[in-house]
Design an enzyme around this catalytic site. Sequence first.
Site, PDB file in Angstrom:
ATOM      1  N   GLY A  24       1.629   8.825  10.240  1.00  0.00           N
ATOM      2  CA  GLY A  24       1.644   8.791   8.769  1.00  0.00           C
ATOM      3  C   GLY A  24       1.869  10.096   8.019  1.00  0.00           C
ATOM      4  O   GLY A  24       3.013  10.447   7.714  1.00  0.00           O
ATOM      5  N   LYS A  84       7.856   1.956  12.131  1.00  0.00           N
ATOM      6  CA  LYS A  84       7.869   2.365  13.554  1.00  0.00           C
ATOM      7  C   LYS A  84       8.315   1.225  14.451  1.00  0.00           C
ATOM      8  O   LYS A  84       8.992   1.444  15.455  1.00  0.00           O
ATOM      9  CB  LYS A  84       6.499   2.882  13.994  1.00  0.00           C
ATOM     10  CG  LYS A  84       5.406   1.834  13.998  1.00  0.00           C
ATOM     11  CD  LYS A  84       4.255   2.157  13.120  1.00  0.00           C
ATOM     12  CE  LYS A  84       3.526   0.883  12.743  1.00  0.00           C
ATOM     13  NZ  LYS A  84       2.272   1.076  12.089  1.00  0.00           N
ATOM     14  N   THR A  92       0.829  -1.210   0.000  1.00  0.00           N
ATOM     15  CA  THR A  92       0.000   0.000   0.000  1.00  0.00           C
ATOM     16  C   THR A  92       0.863   1.258   0.000  1.00  0.00           C
ATOM     17  O   THR A  92       0.672   2.164  -0.816  1.00  0.00           O
ATOM     18  CB  THR A  92      -0.879  -0.017   1.278  1.00  0.00           C
ATOM     19  OG1 THR A  92      -1.483  -1.299   1.362  1.00  0.00           O
ATOM     20  CG2 THR A  92      -1.928   1.044   1.251  1.00  0.00           C
ATOM     21  N   VAL A  93       1.821   1.328   0.911  1.00  0.00           N
ATOM     22  CA  VAL A  93       2.620   2.550   1.038  1.00  0.00           C
ATOM     23  C   VAL A  93       3.621   2.661  -0.119  1.00  0.00           C
ATOM     24  O   VAL A  93       3.790   3.740  -0.714  1.00  0.00           O
ATOM     25  CB  VAL A  93       3.338   2.590   2.411  1.00  0.00           C
ATOM     26  CG1 VAL A  93       4.209   3.825   2.512  1.00  0.00           C
ATOM     27  CG2 VAL A  93       2.310   2.576   3.538  1.00  0.00           C
ATOM     28  N   GLU A 117      -3.339  -2.879  11.713  1.00  0.00           N
ATOM     29  CA  GLU A 117      -2.166  -3.698  11.389  1.00  0.00           C
ATOM     30  C   GLU A 117      -2.643  -5.096  10.981  1.00  0.00           C
ATOM     31  O   GLU A 117      -3.771  -5.494  11.307  1.00  0.00           O
ATOM     32  CB  GLU A 117      -1.260  -3.836  12.617  1.00  0.00           C
ATOM     33  CG  GLU A 117      -0.719  -2.532  13.149  1.00  0.00           C
ATOM     34  CD  GLU A 117       0.218  -1.845  12.178  1.00  0.00           C
ATOM     35  OE1 GLU A 117       1.250  -2.411  11.829  1.00  0.00           O
ATOM     36  OE2 GLU A 117      -0.101  -0.718  11.752  1.00  0.00           O
ATOM     37  N   ASP A 125       1.239  -0.453  19.203  1.00  0.00           N
ATOM     38  CA  ASP A 125       1.550   0.394  18.045  1.00  0.00           C
ATOM     39  C   ASP A 125       1.713   1.853  18.502  1.00  0.00           C
ATOM     40  O   ASP A 125       2.674   2.535  18.123  1.00  0.00           O
ATOM     41  CB  ASP A 125       0.422   0.261  17.007  1.00  0.00           C
ATOM     42  CG  ASP A 125       0.624   1.167  15.811  1.00  0.00           C
ATOM     43  OD1 ASP A 125       1.430   0.814  14.942  1.00  0.00           O
ATOM     44  OD2 ASP A 125      -0.001   2.250  15.765  1.00  0.00           O
ATOM     45  N   LYS A 127       5.180   4.500  18.713  1.00  0.00           N
ATOM     46  CA  LYS A 127       5.198   5.871  18.190  1.00  0.00           C
ATOM     47  C   LYS A 127       5.521   6.865  19.303  1.00  0.00           C
ATOM     48  O   LYS A 127       6.238   7.832  19.085  1.00  0.00           O
ATOM     49  CB  LYS A 127       3.853   6.181  17.532  1.00  0.00           C
ATOM     50  CG  LYS A 127       3.630   5.339  16.268  1.00  0.00           C
ATOM     51  CD  LYS A 127       2.189   5.382  15.813  1.00  0.00           C
ATOM     52  CE  LYS A 127       1.945   4.546  14.563  1.00  0.00           C
ATOM     53  NZ  LYS A 127       0.537   4.314  14.294  1.00  0.00           N
TER      54      LYS A 127
HETATM   55  N1  HSE Z   1      -2.273   0.507  12.433  1.00  0.00           N
HETATM   56  C1  HSE Z   1      -1.833   1.856  12.438  1.00  0.00           C
HETATM   57  C2  HSE Z   1      -3.006   2.722  12.884  1.00  0.00           C
HETATM   58  C3  HSE Z   1      -1.372   2.250  11.053  1.00  0.00           C
HETATM   59  O1  HSE Z   1      -4.120   2.219  13.023  1.00  0.00           O
HETATM   60  O2  HSE Z   1      -2.794   3.905  13.132  1.00  0.00           O
HETATM   61  C4  HSE Z   1      -0.446   3.409  11.028  1.00  0.00           C
HETATM   62  O3  HSE Z   1       0.718   3.216  11.731  1.00  0.00           O
END
Ligand code: HSE
Length: 431
Positions: free
Chosen positions: A134, A105, A13-14, A190, A201, A205
């Site tokens: 993002g 990350k 995707t990215v 994810e 997650d 960050k």
């Molecule tokens: N799974 C992450 C979110 C994607 O929901 O923010 C971006 O890092």
Amino acid sequence: MEAISIGLLGLGTVGSGVVQIIENHQDKLMHQIGCPIKINKILVKSIDKPRSVEIKQELLTTNAEDVIENPEIDVVVEVMGGVEDTRKLLLQALRNKKHVVTANKDLMAVYGSELLTVASENGCDLFYEASVAGGIPILRSLTEGLASDRITKMMGIVNGTTNFILTKMSKEGSAYEEVLKEAQDLGFAEADPTSDVEGLDAARKMAILASLGFSMKIDLDDVKVKGITEITEDDLQYAKQLGYTMKLIGIAELEGNKVEVSVQPTLLADSHPLASVNDEFNAVYVYGEAVGETMFYGPGAGSLPTATSIVSDLVVVMKNMVLGVNGKNVVTPQYEKQLKAPNEVFSKYFLRLHVKDEVGVFANITTIFSGHGVSFEKILQLPNKEKGLAEIVLVTHNASLQDYEEILVQLRDLQAVHHIDSSYRVEGTGK
Ligand code: HSE
């Protein structure tokens, strides 16, 4: 320079977004850098897989060496994810004097410090703007835009999946499982959403943000984490009634030389700027001693938003190449890390519990709180839902984490307390 040549690790995707932005914005990029950007090789898992972008077959390879050992490639863009194998590849790329841009990350939260050191030793740039929130240019805002200030607090909604779930549960009364599935279908959860809903997650960050914002090496283990899986509809309703919005909030706070970093479901006063950040959007609230309150808002995931941050990192690498200053502005920590002890972390708390509906119960509860010097900002006693029990919802004034945890232990031991339903940190003042 004739052209700058990049190699991509990954075309999901990215990665597809990166290809699109490089193609569609070539004029603007050319104007900024002074030469075109050329995609030289792309590492993929399968050459024949159908793609969302048109790409020449000869650019694709399944062999990482074609990128990492390719003498024509100046910059490696890592958008494939993974930690251990990816770390090895990027170390190899840096040792081969290739600059690196990554969105990873998971990798940066654990091996960021090592990779940055190796980058610097090899005169290479290593940028990772896309790894946090993002499409929001938050890392460069911390290291450059706010470089002259002393940042003392950061609060972030840095996980779109959990923000989406909590927004839909609070505003539409949707069920947790149903909304999680929707977030997965929309593509921002994810692959294994456990790391979203358990807060990991967001913790990764926050470790990256705190390290940059406070210029200290904050490790993932330093971040206290609690996810959203235990939040109930009742909690959301009481939050609303008291003038709060439930969010999964990452908090990083500096007092003197000591820091606290955590991720936990938090009741935010509805008046707090982060309370109106809804759906899958991300936002980072940053408080600087001189600037005061600032907030950065935008998409935290998605192909083109994330790719925007990656290609902006590429522009910086390329400008540095033109100026011959790569590897000279790798940001390394200035201060030794000092973490706050539980008696130095202060906050208000929301507590919901069921007690036996007997004479003197309330007095016993208040005695426990007052024994720790903690008073109440709000108290609600609600009509019984369960026979013989009374439900109490309260919000404390500021209490130290140590006192609050001791209070919880004592409450659990109290014969009159039937059970504790939930407890959350509170930021700001509700109704
Ligand atoms: N799974 C992450 C979110 C994607 O929901 O923010 C971006 O890092």
